[in-house]
Motif scaffolding. Structure first.
Motif, short mmCIF file in Angstrom:
data_model
loop_
_atom_site.label_atom_id
_atom_site.label_comp_id
_atom_site.label_asym_id
_atom_site.label_seq_id
_atom_site.Cartn_x
_atom_site.Cartn_y
_atom_site.Cartn_z
N LEU A 1 -14.75 2.35 -2.91
CA LEU A 1 -16.16 2.16 -3.50
C LEU A 1 -16.95 2.96 -2.68
N PRO A 2 -18.17 3.41 -3.00
CA PRO A 2 -19.12 4.10 -2.26
C PRO A 2 -19.77 3.38 -0.91
N ASN A 3 -19.51 2.21 -0.89
CA ASN A 3 -19.89 1.57 0.49
C ASN A 3 -18.70 1.40 1.36
N GLY A 4 -17.57 2.10 1.06
CA GLY A 4 -16.54 1.95 1.89
C GLY A 4 -15.52 0.71 1.61
N GLU A 5 -15.80 -0.17 0.79
CA GLU A 5 -14.84 -0.99 0.55
C GLU A 5 -13.87 -0.79 -0.76
N ARG A 6 -12.61 -1.12 -0.72
CA ARG A 6 -11.60 -0.95 -1.37
C ARG A 6 -11.02 -2.00 -2.28
N ILE A 7 -10.34 -1.45 -3.32
CA ILE A 7 -9.68 -2.40 -4.32
C ILE A 7 -8.18 -1.78 -4.60
N GLY A 8 -7.26 -2.53 -4.57
CA GLY A 8 -5.91 -2.07 -4.63
C GLY A 8 -5.65 -2.53 -6.03
N PHE A 9 -4.63 -1.64 -6.84
CA PHE A 9 -4.36 -2.11 -8.22
C PHE A 9 -2.81 -1.62 -8.22
N ILE A 10 -1.85 -2.98 -8.38
CA ILE A 10 -0.45 -2.89 -8.30
C ILE A 10 -0.16 -2.70 -9.79
N GLY A 11 0.61 -1.98 -10.30
CA GLY A 11 0.97 -1.76 -11.88
C GLY A 11 2.47 -1.92 -12.02
N LEU A 12 2.58 -2.76 -12.86
CA LEU A 12 4.15 -2.82 -13.33
C LEU A 12 4.42 -3.25 -14.62
N THR A 13 5.66 -3.17 -15.01
CA THR A 13 5.90 -3.66 -16.27
C THR A 13 6.88 -4.89 -16.25
N THR A 14 7.24 -5.50 -17.37
CA THR A 14 8.22 -6.48 -17.46
C THR A 14 9.40 -6.12 -17.04
N ALA B 1 1.84 -6.10 -2.57
CA ALA B 1 0.58 -6.81 -1.60
C ALA B 1 0.55 -6.91 -0.48
N GLU B 2 1.77 -7.01 0.19
CA GLU B 2 1.72 -6.74 1.72
C GLU B 2 1.61 -5.56 2.17
N ALA B 3 1.94 -4.57 1.52
CA ALA B 3 1.68 -2.96 1.93
C ALA B 3 0.33 -2.87 1.86
N LEU B 4 -0.31 -3.34 0.89
CA LEU B 4 -1.94 -2.85 0.89
C LEU B 4 -2.39 -3.76 1.95
N ASP B 5 -2.11 -4.85 2.29
CA ASP B 5 -2.67 -5.75 3.16
C ASP B 5 -2.64 -5.13 4.48
N ARG B 6 -1.48 -4.18 4.64
CA ARG B 6 -1.43 -3.71 6.06
C ARG B 6 -2.01 -2.48 6.12
N LYS B 7 -2.37 -1.97 4.97
CA LYS B 7 -3.58 -0.87 5.09
C LYS B 7 -4.91 -1.33 5.02
N GLY B 8 -5.11 -2.72 5.16
CA GLY B 8 -6.46 -3.20 5.36
C GLY B 8 -7.23 -3.23 3.88
N VAL B 9 -6.28 -3.09 2.74
CA VAL B 9 -7.04 -3.32 1.46
C VAL B 9 -6.87 -4.97 1.33
N LYS B 10 -8.16 -5.52 1.16
CA LYS B 10 -8.14 -6.96 0.95
C LYS B 10 -8.30 -7.47 -0.23
N ALA B 11 -8.80 -6.59 -1.19
CA ALA B 11 -9.25 -6.75 -2.54
C ALA B 11 -7.92 -6.46 -3.43
N VAL B 12 -7.15 -7.21 -4.18
CA VAL B 12 -6.04 -6.66 -4.81
C VAL B 12 -5.83 -7.28 -6.17
N VAL B 13 -5.69 -6.42 -7.30
CA VAL B 13 -5.56 -6.71 -8.63
C VAL B 13 -4.26 -6.15 -9.09
N PRO C 1 -0.47 -14.95 -2.52
CA PRO C 1 -1.87 -15.10 -2.56
C PRO C 1 -2.80 -14.13 -2.22
N LYS C 2 -2.27 -12.75 -1.65
CA LYS C 2 -3.06 -11.72 -1.58
C LYS C 2 -3.61 -11.01 -2.75
N VAL C 3 -2.89 -11.42 -3.90
CA VAL C 3 -3.14 -10.99 -5.24
C VAL C 3 -4.41 -11.81 -5.71
#
Length: 606
Positions: free
Chosen positions: A215-228, A256-268, A308-310
């Protein structure tokens, strides 16, 4: 199975962190008109407001789908259910524009992203399928789609075609959709965290497992994508035999753990797996008797067990719209949402990020909105659709049959449908030369209804090739095989047992006129079939007898939980399902003798 152009685009660069490079996205086009808003997300000092606009299961339906399959039932002004027709991507784009504007007006500085949960292509009408869904990709880009997970139907033509859709290039057999113009791939990332080639490690997905938006203010949102993980049973086995589809919860936890290690705290999580809600109204309260009390299906368990990180789940696959709350393993609430298929609704999610980049769970709100037919079309997306319509018009508008009334199929609540009867009768007629006695069709093998109302200038009651294609867009090969009577009865038992016993989606097979049986739904599993009532051509089925049965190749390979069909012998490839349907209409209907709606009485339910 279930089966390029000049495109000037205004693009803006995005820095993609984690896996993947920068992706170009189309800027949102805004409208001065207001849309129904989601509740404002409570923020606070330093909070960053975020909007997610979510869609799923478009299946290339750039136009609104006619008939029951294109309708939405909602709570009317008098508190009673009312049904409205909905859909059309140009109308959807208008409402997304309005929702973006509303979010900015509600909370200054709102960051808006448009996301999808799979099956955006595949099983598409002729308008898109004639060009291998390149029209849908262009429309989605113009609409402003930022990221999508894959769904099972993204694999209809196999992994190599999916990679072509992402990376670009002309179709290996049919060439460029527009002569001399190379298709340039998607400008949005496709995510496939739990899909890899069998010869490679699960740690190397076919497509990126996640995408991070800064995001413009430096915050980040991670998106994990997968199928059934059940994708191999939902598409032709030949298209996925070289692929592995890993467990959803384990995959989500890993990334979710990988994103957390990168400092991404918002995960969808964008997950192409869904459920069903109680009642018909799309806007009914899913949490009326407690968190997700009205939700059933696999998504409920996955969303309750995953890390719970998601912070929230955007789901797809079941085509049913809902907004529900589940408890994560830490006991905290998180939203699980899905929009209706075919662009009939979209989900507007609002949330806040705290100064540390965490999602404020209490701030998350969501609401589904209907894409009503009185919505004006967004000009840019409309131009894309009409450009491709002009290219397919001659083929699509050819009359191939006549009907005297609506013939429901996909949108019917019944497990045996009038259109299912027509399709299977047509398949028997088309495969008589292979000795066919009867035909069976999976419910998902018909994708729309036949409607009496004219969709264009063809006149009421006229069925065009485009409308027939919309019913059977996969153009599946037909396979005629020999089953013993015992095997035939076992196939009918499998409608109610095995993987189908607790299925969220209907798996009762459509059946041709030669077959009759009774079922008792008060029983459990395979016992629901009353085996003594099964008759072929009016006679009790002979366990040792031999019957020639026609199915599409998806069923012939055991798809949808029918493994006994893999045991069929003396197999003959005997045409294709779309051709059988079109030929049946041409031979058996005319303006003076239109097709009447069948009674759909071949199965008797006690």
């Amino acid at each position: 199975m279930h089966g390029a152009s000049p495109r000037p685009r205004s693009r803006r660069g995005l820095a993609a962190l984690g896996i993947g490079a920068a992706f170009a996205l189309v800027p949102a086009l805004t409208s001065a008109a207001a849309a129904p808003s989601a509740p404002a997300a409570p923020g606070g000092g330093g909070a960053t407001p975020v909007q997610l606009l979510a869609v799923n299961d478009l299946h290339g339906n750039l136009d609104a789908v006619e008939g029951p399959a294109g309708s939405v039932t909602r709570t009317g002004p008098d508190g009673k259910p009312e049904t409205v027709q909905a859909g059309g991507v140009p109308r959807l784009a208008t409402l997304l524009d309005r929702s973006r504007a509303d979010a900015r007006a509600t909370s200054r500085g709102t960051q808006s992203l448009t996301v999808a949960a799979g099956d955006m292509i595949g099983g598409s009408p002729l308008l898109s399928a004639a060009f291998h869904d390149e029209p849908t990709v262009e429309a989605l880009e113009t609409m402003g789609l930022d990221v999508s997970s894959v769904g099972n139907h993204e694999f209809d033509e196999g992994p190599d075609e999916l990679l072509r859709m992402k990376r670009g290039g002309c179709h290996p057999k049919d060439g460029c959709a527009v002569e001399g113009k190379r298709y340039d791939g998607t400008s949005f990332p496709y995510l496939a965290a739990n899909v890899h080639r069998k010869k490679e490690s699960a740690r190397k997905p076919l497509l990126p497992p996640y995408w991070v938006k800064k995001l413009p203010n430096g915050e980040r949102i991670g998106f994990i994508g997968l199928t059934t993980k059940d994708t191999p049973s939902a598409v032709s086995r030949s298209m996925t035999e070289d692929l592995s589809f890993e467990d959803e919860v384990r995959t989500i936890d890993r990334y979710a753990e990988a994103l957390d290690r990168k400092g991404v705290k918002a995960v969808v999580t964008l997950l192409h797996e869904g459920g069903d809600r109680a009642g018909k109204e799309f806007d009914a309260d899913c949490d009326a008797k407690g968190p997700a009390s009205e939700l059933t299906g696999r998504i409920k368990g996955i969303a309750s067990k995953a890390s719970p990180k998601v912070d929230l789940f955007v789901s797809g696959h079941s085509h049913e719209p809902y907004v529900c709350t589940v408890k994560d393993p830490a006991g905290q609430p998180r939203k699980v949402t899905q929009a209706a298929s075919f662009g009939r609704t979209y989900t507007d999610l609002r949330l806040s990020l705290d100064p540390g980049g965490e999602v404020v769970r209490r701030s998350v709100s969501a609401r589904n909105h209907v894409v009503t037919r009185d919505t004006p079309e967004q000009p840019a997306v409309s131009r894309v659709v009409e450009k491709w319509r002009d290219r397919s018009a001659k083929m699509a508008n050819e009359p191939v049959g006549h009907v005297s009334a609506d013939i429901p199929g996909r949108g019917s609540d019944a497990v045996e449908t009038p259109l299912g009867d027509v399709l299977t009768d047509g398949q028997v007629e088309a495969t008589r030369g292979a000795g066919a006695d009867l035909a069976l069709l999976n419910w998902g093998g018909m994708r729309a209804d036949l409607v009496h109302k004219a969709s264009g200038k063809e006149g009421e009651g006229v069925v065009t090739y485009g409308e027939a294609f919309q019913v059977q867009p996969f153009d599946n090969p037909l396979v005629t095989m020999t089953l013993t009577g015992e095997q035939l009865v076992q196939v009918l038992r499998e409608q109610f047992s095995g993987t189908n016993e607790n299925s969220t989606y209907p798996q009762v097979l459509q059946l041709s006129d030669a077959l009759r049986y009774e079922a008792d739904l008060s029983r459990k599993g395979a016992d629901r079939l009353l085996s003594g009532t099964v008759r072929v051509k009016g006679k009790p089925v002979d366990p040792d007898g031999k019957y020639r049965v026609t199915v599409n190749d998806f069923l012939a390979q055991g798809g949808n939980g029918f493994p006994t069909l893999r045991e069929g012998t003396e197999r003959v490839n005997s045409g294709r399902d779309l051709g059988a349907f079109v030929d049946y209409l041409k031979k058996n209907t005319s303006p003076a003798n239109p097709l009447a709606r069948p009674e759909a009485n071949r199965i008797t339910f006690r």
